[in-house]
Design a protein around this motif. Structure first.
Motif, PDB file in Angstrom:
ATOM      1  N   VAL A 138     -53.223  14.765 -17.642  1.00 51.65           N
ATOM      2  CA  VAL A 138     -52.683  16.075 -18.004  1.00 51.65           C
ATOM      3  C   VAL A 138     -53.233  16.445 -19.382  1.00 51.65           C
ATOM      4  N   ASP A 139     -53.754  17.653 -19.499  1.00 57.69           N
ATOM      5  CA  ASP A 139     -54.337  18.118 -20.759  1.00 57.69           C
ATOM      6  C   ASP A 139     -53.485  19.259 -21.308  1.00 57.69           C
ATOM      7  N   ALA A 140     -52.702  18.973 -22.325  1.00 56.02           N
ATOM      8  CA  ALA A 140     -51.818  19.984 -22.918  1.00 56.02           C
ATOM      9  C   ALA A 140     -52.442  20.668 -24.121  1.00 56.02           C
ATOM     10  N   SER A 141     -53.739  20.503 -24.325  1.00 54.93           N
ATOM     11  CA  SER A 141     -54.395  21.063 -25.511  1.00 54.93           C
ATOM     12  C   SER A 141     -54.527  22.580 -25.443  1.00 54.93           C
ATOM     13  N   GLY A 142     -54.543  23.128 -24.253  1.00 52.77           N
ATOM     14  CA  GLY A 142     -54.730  24.565 -24.097  1.00 52.77           C
ATOM     15  C   GLY A 142     -56.178  25.012 -24.085  1.00 52.77           C
ATOM     16  N   ILE A 143     -57.111  24.077 -24.273  1.00 51.93           N
ATOM     17  CA  ILE A 143     -58.535  24.443 -24.304  1.00 51.93           C
ATOM     18  C   ILE A 143     -58.975  25.022 -22.967  1.00 51.93           C
ATOM     19  N   GLY A 144     -58.438  24.485 -21.888  1.00 55.79           N
ATOM     20  CA  GLY A 144     -58.854  24.922 -20.566  1.00 55.79           C
ATOM     21  C   GLY A 144     -58.555  26.371 -20.266  1.00 55.79           C
ATOM     22  N   LYS A 145     -57.596  26.953 -20.966  1.00 54.55           N
ATOM     23  CA  LYS A 145     -57.255  28.364 -20.736  1.00 54.55           C
ATOM     24  C   LYS A 145     -58.423  29.285 -21.059  1.00 54.55           C
ATOM     25  N   LEU A 146     -59.368  28.793 -21.867  1.00 55.41           N
ATOM     26  CA  LEU A 146     -60.518  29.610 -22.231  1.00 55.41           C
ATOM     27  C   LEU A 146     -61.334  30.000 -21.013  1.00 55.41           C
ATOM     28  N   PHE A 147     -61.319  29.160 -19.977  1.00 57.58           N
ATOM     29  CA  PHE A 147     -62.055  29.530 -18.761  1.00 57.58           C
ATOM     30  C   PHE A 147     -61.217  29.332 -17.508  1.00 57.58           C
ATOM     31  N   SER A 186     -53.915  20.516 -15.356  1.00 55.94           N
ATOM     32  CA  SER A 186     -54.385  19.463 -14.450  1.00 55.94           C
ATOM     33  C   SER A 186     -55.905  19.334 -14.443  1.00 55.94           C
ATOM     34  N   SER A 187     -56.573  20.128 -15.275  1.00 56.15           N
ATOM     35  CA  SER A 187     -58.039  20.058 -15.390  1.00 56.15           C
ATOM     36  C   SER A 187     -58.418  19.716 -16.828  1.00 56.15           C
TER      37      SER A 187
END
Length: 248
Positions: free
Chosen positions: A93-102, A107-108
Motif C-alpha cells: 500500500v502506497d500512502a504517499s499520494g504520488i500516484g495521484k499524479l497519474f 494499491s499501485s
C-alpha cells in the motif's frame, strides 16, 4: 487487449528473441539453448516436477525472470530462499499520494528510488515506475552459508516511499472488501523493495566465470499492455532482460 502482454512480447521480438510461449515443465525440459526462462504471473503452485526443472535450470548456470503477483503461492519459495530472496505474503500500500499524479490509487505503489545496478543505471533521475497491486520482494536476513548459493549477491532494484507498507490482509487482492490500514506487528513498514537482481555461483558448475542470474519482481501488471508504455515501466523490464541475457 490492455490486460495482455503483446507489447512486451513485441519488444522482445524486436530484440531478435524468439518467444516460445508456454512450456509444460511436467513433461518437457527447459531447452538448453534457451536464453532466458520467464515465469509470468503463475496462479497455481509449481508441482514437484516443475520445481525440480526450474532448480536444475538455475543450478546449471542459466538465468530466469520471475514476475509474481501477490496472493498466490508459487511453490518456489525454497528456491528463492536458496538465492536469499524473501517473497512477501502481502500487497504493498502506497500512502504517499504520488500516484495521484497519474491516476493511480494506494494499491499501485510508485517508485522513484532505484538501486545501484546495471539494470537501473539508465533510468533517468526522477523517472517513475508503478506497480498495480504488488508484493514486496526483499533480500533475506543473513542465513547459514550452507543454505545459500555460494557467492550470492542480491541487489534491490526499486524501493517504495517511506509511507508505504506491506499489508498482510490480502483480501483486496481478490476484489474482496477489507479494511486497509497499517497494523504494527502484522504489517511491514516501508520503504519496501519490489524487485531484486541476484547473481550467484551455479551449484553444478565450478567455473568462476559462469554465474546464475535471477530478476524477481513482485508484480506482473506493470508489463501488461495498458501499463507497459507508461512512465519507465517498459524501460525497466527491457533493461532487466538485457542484463539477464548479456552473459549468454
Amino acid at each position: 487487449d490492455g490486460n495482455g502482454f503483446s507489447m512486451f512480447k513485441g519488444r522482445l521480438e524486436e530484440m531478435n528473441y524468439t518467444v516460445s510461449g508456454s512450456l509444460d515443465l511436467t513433461s518437457n525440459a527447459i531447452p538448453e539453448d534457451a536464453a532466458l526462462l520467464v515465469v509470468l504471473a503463475p496462479k497455481e503452485p509449481f508441482s514437484a516436477e516443475e520445481r525440480g526443472e526450474v532448480q536444475r535450470h538455475l543450478s546449471s548456470g542459466n538465468n530466469a525472470l520471475f514476475l509474481l503477483d501477490p496472493g498466490f503461492r508459487t511453490g518456489l519459495e525454497r528456491t528463492f530462499i536458496h538465492y536469499q530472496i524473501q517473497l512477501g505474503q502481502n500487497f504493498v500500500v502506497d500512502a504517499s499520494g504520488i500516484g495521484k499524479l497519474f491516476g493511480a490509487d494506494v494499491s499501485s505503489p510508485v517508485v522513484v528510488e532505484y538501486g545501484n545496478h546495471p539494470i537501473t543505471e539508465e533510468i533517468p533521475r526522477g523517472g517513475m515506475s508503478f506497480f498495480p497491486m504488488a508484493r514486496s520482494v526483499m533480500k533475506m536476513p543473513s542465513l547459514r552459508p550452507s543454505a545459500v548459493a555460494s557467492e550470492t549477491q542480491v541487489v534491490s532494484l526499486l524501493t517504495t516511499h517511506k509511507s508505504s507498507w506491506g499489508e498482510s490482509n490480502i483480501e483486496p487482492v481478490f476484489g474482496r472488501e477489507a479494511t486497509v490500514e497499517f497494523n504494527r506487528g502484522e504489517d511491514t513498514q516501508g520503504p519496501l523493495s519490489l524487485g531484486v537482481a541476484v547473481e550467484a555461483q551455479p551449484d553444478s558448475i565450478t567455473d568462476p566465470d559462469t554465474k546464475t542470474r535471477l530478476v524477481l519482481f513482485g508484480d506482473s501488471d506493470f508489463v501488461r499492455n495498458q501499463f507497459f508504455g507508461q512512465q519507465v515501466n517498459g524501460e525497466l523490464i527491457i533493461s532487466s532482460i538485457k542484463w539477464l541475457t548479456e552473459s549468454r
